[in-house]
Design a protein around this motif. Structure first.
Motif, mmCIF file in Angstrom:
data_model
loop_
_atom_site.group_PDB
_atom_site.id
_atom_site.type_symbol
_atom_site.label_atom_id
_atom_site.label_comp_id
_atom_site.label_asym_id
_atom_site.label_seq_id
_atom_site.Cartn_x
_atom_site.Cartn_y
_atom_site.Cartn_z
ATOM 1 N N SER A 63 0.908 -1.143 0.149
ATOM 2 C CA SER A 63 0.022 0.067 0.168
ATOM 3 C C SER A 63 1.024 1.214 0.058
ATOM 4 C CB SER A 63 -0.950 0.031 1.225
ATOM 5 O OG SER A 63 -0.090 0.272 2.419
ATOM 6 N N VAL A 64 0.535 2.333 -0.659
ATOM 7 C CA VAL A 64 1.134 3.351 -0.747
ATOM 8 C C VAL A 64 0.370 4.707 -0.530
ATOM 9 C CG1 VAL A 64 2.230 5.088 -2.296
ATOM 10 C CG2 VAL A 64 2.666 2.549 -2.666
ATOM 11 N N ARG A 65 0.627 5.385 0.502
ATOM 12 C CA ARG A 65 -0.034 6.560 0.968
ATOM 13 C C ARG A 65 0.583 7.672 0.763
ATOM 14 N NH1 ARG A 65 -1.767 5.946 6.584
ATOM 15 N NH2 ARG A 65 -2.594 7.874 6.198
ATOM 16 N N ASP A 66 0.237 8.583 0.109
ATOM 17 C CA ASP A 66 0.628 9.953 0.261
ATOM 18 C C ASP A 66 0.166 10.844 1.421
ATOM 19 O OD1 ASP A 66 1.207 12.878 -0.141
ATOM 20 O OD2 ASP A 66 1.647 12.634 -2.280
ATOM 21 N N LEU A 67 1.053 10.997 2.258
ATOM 22 C CA LEU A 67 0.242 11.825 3.536
ATOM 23 C C LEU A 67 -0.008 12.957 3.428
ATOM 24 C CD1 LEU A 67 2.863 9.976 5.986
ATOM 25 C CD2 LEU A 67 0.426 9.270 5.355
ATOM 26 N N ALA A 68 0.474 13.946 2.505
ATOM 27 C CA ALA A 68 0.223 15.124 2.347
ATOM 28 C C ALA A 68 -1.258 15.429 1.655
ATOM 29 C CB ALA A 68 1.266 15.882 1.517
ATOM 30 N N SER A 69 -1.346 14.468 0.493
ATOM 31 C CA SER A 69 -2.672 14.784 0.006
ATOM 32 C C SER A 69 -3.866 13.813 -0.045
ATOM 33 C CB SER A 69 -2.371 14.562 -1.850
ATOM 34 O OG SER A 69 -2.140 13.124 -2.124
ATOM 35 N N GLY A 70 -3.380 12.649 0.920
ATOM 36 C CA GLY A 70 -4.197 11.582 1.108
ATOM 37 C C GLY A 70 -4.491 10.513 -0.114
ATOM 38 N N THR A 85 7.920 -4.994 4.982
ATOM 39 C CA THR A 85 8.892 -3.465 5.436
ATOM 40 C C THR A 85 7.887 -2.240 5.190
ATOM 41 O OG1 THR A 85 9.053 -3.312 2.861
ATOM 42 C CG2 THR A 85 10.488 -4.697 3.602
ATOM 43 N N VAL A 86 8.246 -1.486 5.887
ATOM 44 C CA VAL A 86 7.246 -0.016 6.050
ATOM 45 C C VAL A 86 8.419 0.992 5.868
ATOM 46 C CG1 VAL A 86 6.026 1.302 7.432
ATOM 47 C CG2 VAL A 86 5.958 -0.945 7.829
ATOM 48 N N TRP A 87 8.148 1.653 4.759
ATOM 49 C CA TRP A 87 9.243 2.799 4.074
ATOM 50 C C TRP A 87 8.415 4.020 4.393
ATOM 51 C CZ3 TRP A 87 14.424 2.518 3.180
ATOM 52 C CH2 TRP A 87 14.972 1.495 2.854
ATOM 53 N N ARG A 88 9.072 5.048 5.218
ATOM 54 C CA ARG A 88 8.641 6.392 5.396
ATOM 55 C C ARG A 88 9.513 7.354 4.642
ATOM 56 N NH1 ARG A 88 6.739 10.680 5.963
ATOM 57 N NH2 ARG A 88 5.960 11.582 7.881
ATOM 58 N N VAL A 89 9.111 8.036 3.592
ATOM 59 C CA VAL A 89 9.683 8.756 2.910
ATOM 60 C C VAL A 89 9.372 10.320 3.028
ATOM 61 C CG1 VAL A 89 10.441 9.358 0.347
ATOM 62 C CG2 VAL A 89 9.936 7.208 1.054
ATOM 63 N N GLY A 90 10.438 11.115 3.560
ATOM 64 C CA GLY A 90 10.032 12.614 3.727
ATOM 65 C C GLY A 90 11.041 13.363 3.469
ATOM 66 N N GLY A 91 10.418 14.408 2.888
ATOM 67 C CA GLY A 91 11.350 15.507 2.234
ATOM 68 C C GLY A 91 10.620 16.598 1.857
ATOM 69 N N PRO A 92 11.277 17.639 1.005
ATOM 70 C CA PRO A 92 10.597 18.748 0.677
ATOM 71 C C PRO A 92 9.437 18.498 -0.517
ATOM 72 C CG PRO A 92 12.948 18.903 -0.079
ATOM 73 C CD PRO A 92 12.636 17.769 0.805
ATOM 74 N N ALA A 93 9.537 17.400 -1.213
ATOM 75 C CA ALA A 93 8.605 17.102 -2.221
ATOM 76 C C ALA A 93 8.068 15.698 -1.928
ATOM 77 C CB ALA A 93 9.195 16.900 -3.522
ATOM 78 N N ASP A 107 18.392 3.522 6.885
ATOM 79 C CA ASP A 107 18.245 4.968 6.303
ATOM 80 C C ASP A 107 18.930 4.823 4.892
ATOM 81 O OD1 ASP A 107 16.911 5.846 8.478
ATOM 82 O OD2 ASP A 107 18.431 6.779 9.404
ATOM 83 N N HIS A 108 18.083 5.543 4.039
ATOM 84 C CA HIS A 108 18.548 6.144 2.471
ATOM 85 C C HIS A 108 18.385 7.306 2.123
ATOM 86 C CE1 HIS A 108 20.132 5.569 -1.507
ATOM 87 N NE2 HIS A 108 18.800 5.995 -2.054
ATOM 88 N N PRO A 109 19.486 8.064 2.355
ATOM 89 C CA PRO A 109 19.401 9.593 1.821
ATOM 90 C C PRO A 109 19.182 9.728 0.408
ATOM 91 C CG PRO A 109 21.507 9.200 2.828
ATOM 92 C CD PRO A 109 20.676 8.061 2.975
ATOM 93 N N CYS A 110 18.204 10.301 -0.130
ATOM 94 C CA CYS A 110 17.948 10.319 -1.730
ATOM 95 C C CYS A 110 17.800 11.804 -1.844
ATOM 96 C CB CYS A 110 16.997 9.483 -2.308
ATOM 97 S SG CYS A 110 16.666 9.498 -3.965
ATOM 98 N N ALA A 111 18.971 12.565 -2.468
ATOM 99 C CA ALA A 111 18.832 14.190 -2.707
ATOM 100 C C ALA A 111 18.134 14.526 -1.418
ATOM 101 C CB ALA A 111 17.857 14.415 -3.875
ATOM 102 N N ALA A 112 17.262 15.261 -1.472
ATOM 103 C CA ALA A 112 16.739 15.978 -0.272
ATOM 104 C C ALA A 112 15.927 15.164 0.992
ATOM 105 C CB ALA A 112 16.255 17.492 -0.588
ATOM 106 N N ASP A 113 15.441 14.031 0.174
ATOM 107 C CA ASP A 113 14.685 13.160 0.841
ATOM 108 C C ASP A 113 15.254 12.052 1.648
ATOM 109 O OD1 ASP A 113 12.307 14.570 -0.450
ATOM 110 O OD2 ASP A 113 12.838 13.246 -2.276
ATOM 111 N N LEU A 114 14.531 11.530 2.558
ATOM 112 C CA LEU A 114 15.153 10.520 3.544
ATOM 113 C C LEU A 114 14.068 9.454 3.372
ATOM 114 C CD1 LEU A 114 17.341 9.278 5.531
ATOM 115 C CD2 LEU A 114 15.882 10.262 7.425
#
Length: 150
Positions: free
Chosen positions: A23-30, A126-134, A104-111
């Motif tokens: 499952s993929v959730r965009d936490l900003a847009s829902g 696996t649970v991946w939390r992806v956060g960054g400016p975009a 952890d895997h840093p990718c450009a400005a995202d973590l």
């Protein structure tokens, strides 16, 4: 997911075919999406495994084919491996000796922060939390070992 299941040999544990549901959730847009398919971990010439994920990804009502390939190389002990992208770039380490690992895997400005949990010899997540400016995403993937009669 219940109790943790320690993995003494990570490559032996992963080897084979797994039913894969994400499952993929965009936490900003829902917005929400879903991947369904299989992941095959096959032996590489020499050492390690090639993990090939294939299936269908549905996002905002549109379903498309999706695939991903990762390489799993032996680590310093059997319970540990190193994960690489298909092009050889490092992704993260993976130590399942306790049945649980955070990477952890840093990718450009995202973590990307991944949490790996093994429930038993047939189930892991696996649970991946992806956060960054975009990005502000939560990706949860469940793996169920496929048996010859499943």
């Amino acid at each position: 997911m219940g109790e943790l299941w320690p993995v003494p040999d990570v490559l032996a544990f992963l080897a084979g075919r797994w039913r894969t549901e994400r499952s993929v959730r965009d936490l900003a847009s829902g917005a929400e999406g879903r991947f369904e398919g299989t992941t095959a971990f096959d032996a590489l010439d020499g050492d390690g495994l090639l993990g090939r994920e294939t299936g269908a990804f549905t996002w905002q009502g549109v379903t498309r084919p999706a695939e991903r390939t990762l390489r799993y190389a032996p680590g310093p002990s059997p319970g540990i491996c190193d994960v690489y992208f298909a092009d050889g770039r490092p992704f993260h380490g993976l130590d399942l000796t306790s049945g649980h690992h955070v990477a952890d895997h840093p990718c450009a400005a995202d973590l990307y922060r991944g949490e790996f949990t093994v429930r038993d010899e047939e189930h892991w997540r696996t649970v991946w939390r992806v956060g960054g400016p975009a990005k502000d995403l939560l990706l949860t993937t469940d793996y169920l070992r496929e048996t010859p009669d499943s």
